[in-house]
Design a protein around this motif. Structure first.
Motif, PDB file in Angstrom:
ATOM      1  N   MET A  35       3.810  -1.900  -2.913  1.00  0.00           N
ATOM      2  CA  MET A  35       2.442  -2.224  -2.515  1.00  0.00           C
ATOM      3  C   MET A  35       2.435  -3.311  -1.449  1.00  0.00           C
ATOM      4  N   SER A  36       3.219  -4.355  -1.668  1.00  0.00           N
ATOM      5  CA  SER A  36       3.304  -5.436  -0.691  1.00  0.00           C
ATOM      6  C   SER A  36       3.822  -4.918   0.650  1.00  0.00           C
ATOM      7  N   HIS A  37       4.793  -4.024   0.582  1.00  0.00           N
ATOM      8  CA  HIS A  37       5.360  -3.448   1.807  1.00  0.00           C
ATOM      9  C   HIS A  37       4.332  -2.594   2.553  1.00  0.00           C
ATOM     10  N   LEU A  38       3.639  -1.743   1.824  1.00  0.00           N
ATOM     11  CA  LEU A  38       2.709  -0.820   2.464  1.00  0.00           C
ATOM     12  C   LEU A  38       1.441  -1.504   2.960  1.00  0.00           C
ATOM     13  N   ILE A  39       1.035  -2.570   2.291  1.00  0.00           N
ATOM     14  CA  ILE A  39      -0.219  -3.240   2.656  1.00  0.00           C
ATOM     15  C   ILE A  39       0.003  -4.466   3.531  1.00  0.00           C
ATOM     16  N   ARG A  40       1.032  -5.247   3.200  1.00  0.00           N
ATOM     17  CA  ARG A  40       1.261  -6.488   3.953  1.00  0.00           C
ATOM     18  C   ARG A  40       2.464  -6.412   4.889  1.00  0.00           C
ATOM     19  N   GLY A  41       3.228  -5.328   4.848  1.00  0.00           N
ATOM     20  CA  GLY A  41       4.355  -5.164   5.766  1.00  0.00           C
ATOM     21  C   GLY A  41       5.592  -5.958   5.411  1.00  0.00           C
ATOM     22  N   ILE A  46      -1.262   5.470   0.760  1.00  0.00           N
ATOM     23  CA  ILE A  46      -0.699   4.322   0.027  1.00  0.00           C
ATOM     24  C   ILE A  46      -0.810   4.568  -1.471  1.00  0.00           C
ATOM     25  N   ARG A  47      -1.973   5.000  -1.907  1.00  0.00           N
ATOM     26  CA  ARG A  47      -2.219   5.272  -3.326  1.00  0.00           C
ATOM     27  C   ARG A  47      -1.267   6.347  -3.845  1.00  0.00           C
ATOM     28  N   ARG A  48      -1.082   7.414  -3.074  1.00  0.00           N
ATOM     29  CA  ARG A  48      -0.187   8.488  -3.480  1.00  0.00           C
ATOM     30  C   ARG A  48       1.241   7.986  -3.643  1.00  0.00           C
ATOM     31  N   ARG A  49       1.714   7.185  -2.722  1.00  0.00           N
ATOM     32  CA  ARG A  49       3.085   6.685  -2.781  1.00  0.00           C
ATOM     33  C   ARG A  49       3.276   5.716  -3.949  1.00  0.00           C
ATOM     34  N   ARG A  97       4.633 -13.921  -3.676  1.00  0.00           N
ATOM     35  CA  ARG A  97       4.750 -12.471  -3.776  1.00  0.00           C
ATOM     36  C   ARG A  97       3.379 -11.817  -3.941  1.00  0.00           C
ATOM     37  N   PHE A  98       3.086 -10.886  -3.035  1.00  0.00           N
ATOM     38  CA  PHE A  98       1.817 -10.172  -3.049  1.00  0.00           C
ATOM     39  C   PHE A  98       1.969  -8.919  -3.896  1.00  0.00           C
ATOM     40  N   GLY A  99       1.037  -8.719  -4.812  1.00  0.00           N
ATOM     41  CA  GLY A  99       1.088  -7.537  -5.661  1.00  0.00           C
ATOM     42  C   GLY A  99      -0.287  -7.199  -6.179  1.00  0.00           C
TER      43      GLY A  99
END
Length: 440
Positions: free
Chosen positions: A201-207, A362-365, A412-414
């Motif tokens: 989630m952190s990767h897909l949303i915050r890079g 993002i949701r699917r992954r 950590r973003f989650g």
């Protein structure tokens, strides 16, 4: 997954499916077998830890294995046994105590599980000395990691530390450990699903950086464990060996990732907050807290991922808010840890544009790597692990506080951050803690 697979990882001949490069870990030897204490010298000598060894244990682990390990090592080494107070807390004070008491040693040997391993690991790191560990319980996944969970100035941190040169896990000793410790180890392993979901989630949303390899290492073991977790507390040696490999591979995953990211996300932030701020709570093992918080975070992830669209707002967090919640000194420490992920108005607007376009993908992954909370809860109940705060004596008001503030102790973003930014966190906390039926 076989010992041969582990051996290939240790030898550096296993290929990374993501990069095509050979994987490398700093641990030189992992032995999962039986009758290891009598042959401790044969296991340790090839590691080159030196002639003077400090063997660190507490009263419980001394009886379980420590005295036998120290005796076997004394045939070829000068051994000093360091027996800590019962249930030592992994904080800098105890780390410095071990460092001081082992000043004359060339190398250190930990005999124990979570706390003792982390204490010795970090003491060895600060002293610039090698160490090895004889595990006495499968209560956590830190045997093969190169970080240690240490409390410093009131804040629980994941600190870079010396990786063990050798990890020795005796199945007879592990199976004889209290069933509660085995259940705790299962709790510390089942959080793979929430940790991977948060990290991705952190990767897909915050890079932020992300790797799948740490999870690929564990996939086979996790599937086998989840198929019949009850075998663990029935004393099935094959199941105990399976959990041992899973925890070893989870630790290696952290090492390959350069931090505890693959195994420590929102569920660990809540547990760390409980450890930091809890007062007069009953004794509970780390993995027991993780079992409870994993169920909670799995539920929160389901709630957020159930949304077909998502919009967020900027953080309202300020140093003053942190000072009010944590006090001046700890508040400043937590603010410094939190500030890198602070989401301002401009950042929130940019993320909303991304979410408007990409949220369905993002949701699917994220759903693809998560597990249903009911499945997580059922597996934990099969090993008699706790699944709700009351099971480990945590009062509901304090658990609400932990859920509200846990995202504030680290960068950590989650899902805790995403739920707060989406205006979901307060409603979730109220629903999660207000009714006993929420935990049924």
């Amino acid at each position: 997954m076989s010992q041969l697979f582990l051996d290939r990882l240790l030898e550096g001949t296993l290929t990374d499916s993501e990069t095509g490069e050979r994987l490398s870990v700093p641990v030189r030897k992992v032995t999962i077998g039986t009758g290891l204490a009598p042959v401790a010298a044969q296991l340790v000598v090839p590691l080159g830890l030196g002639r003077r060894l400090a063997v660190v244990m507490d009263a419980d682990t001394r009886r379980a294995m420590g005295e036998a390990v120290a005796g076997a090592l004394s045939t070829g080494h000068l051994v000093e046994s360091i027996v800590l107070d019962p249930h030592p807390h992994p904080d800098m004070e105890v780390v410095e105590e071990v460092r001081a008491r082992s000043r004359e040693a060339d190398g250190l040997i930990a005999v124990g599980s979570g706390s003792i391993n982390d204490i010795v690991k970090h003491a060895a790191h600060l002293a610039g000395k090698p160490y090895a560990v004889f595990g006495t319980a499968l209560s956590m996944n830190g045997y093969t990691s190169s970080s240690a969970a240490i409390t410093e100035k009131g804040l629980k941190k994941s600190l870079a530390s010396t990786a063990a040169q050798g990890v020795f896990l005796d199945l007879d000793v592990l199976a004889a450990a209290p069933k509660r410790l085995i259940a705790a180890g299962f709790g510390d392993s089942i959080c793979r699903c929430t940790a991977q979901t948060d990290w991705l989630m952190s990767h897909l949303i915050r890079g932020t950086p992300y790797r799948d390899t740490p999870f690929a290492l564990q996939r086979e073991e996790e599937a086998a464990l989840m198929a019949d977790p009850g075998r663990l507390i029935a004393g099935d040696r094959a199941a105990v060996a399976l959990l041992a490999r899973m925890l070893v591979l989870s630790g290696f995953g952290m090492t390959l990732a350069g931090g505890s990211y693959p195994a420590s996300q929102g569920e660990h932030l809540i547990a760390h907050y409980i450890d930091m701020r809890g007062q007069n709570l009953p004794m509970a093992y780390h993995g027991e807290h993780i079992a409870v918080t994993t169920v909670t975070v799995a539920r929160l992830q389901e709630r957020v991922l159930g949304r077909t669209s998502l919009a967020i707002r900027a953080n309202a967090d300020t140093p003053a808010v942190f000072a009010r919640e944590f006090g001046a000194e700890l508040g400043a420490e937590c603010w410094n840890a939190f500030e890198p992920k602070l989401l301002d108005e401009e950042g929130a607007a940019a993320l909303n544009r991304r979410l408007a376009a990409d949220w369905p993908d993002i949701r699917r992954r994220l759903l693809a790597v998560s597990r249903p909370s009911t499945e997580v809860k059922a597996a934990l109940e099969n090993v008699n692990a706790p699944v709700k705060p009351a099971d480990v004596g945590i009062p509901e008001p304090f658990y609400r506080e932990a859920l509200r503030n846990a995202r504030r102790i680290r960068d950590r973003f989650g899902v805790l951050d995403l739920a707060e930014a989406a205006g979901e966190l307060d409603d979730f906390i109220a629903a999660e803690t207000a009714r006993p039926a929420a935990h049924a």
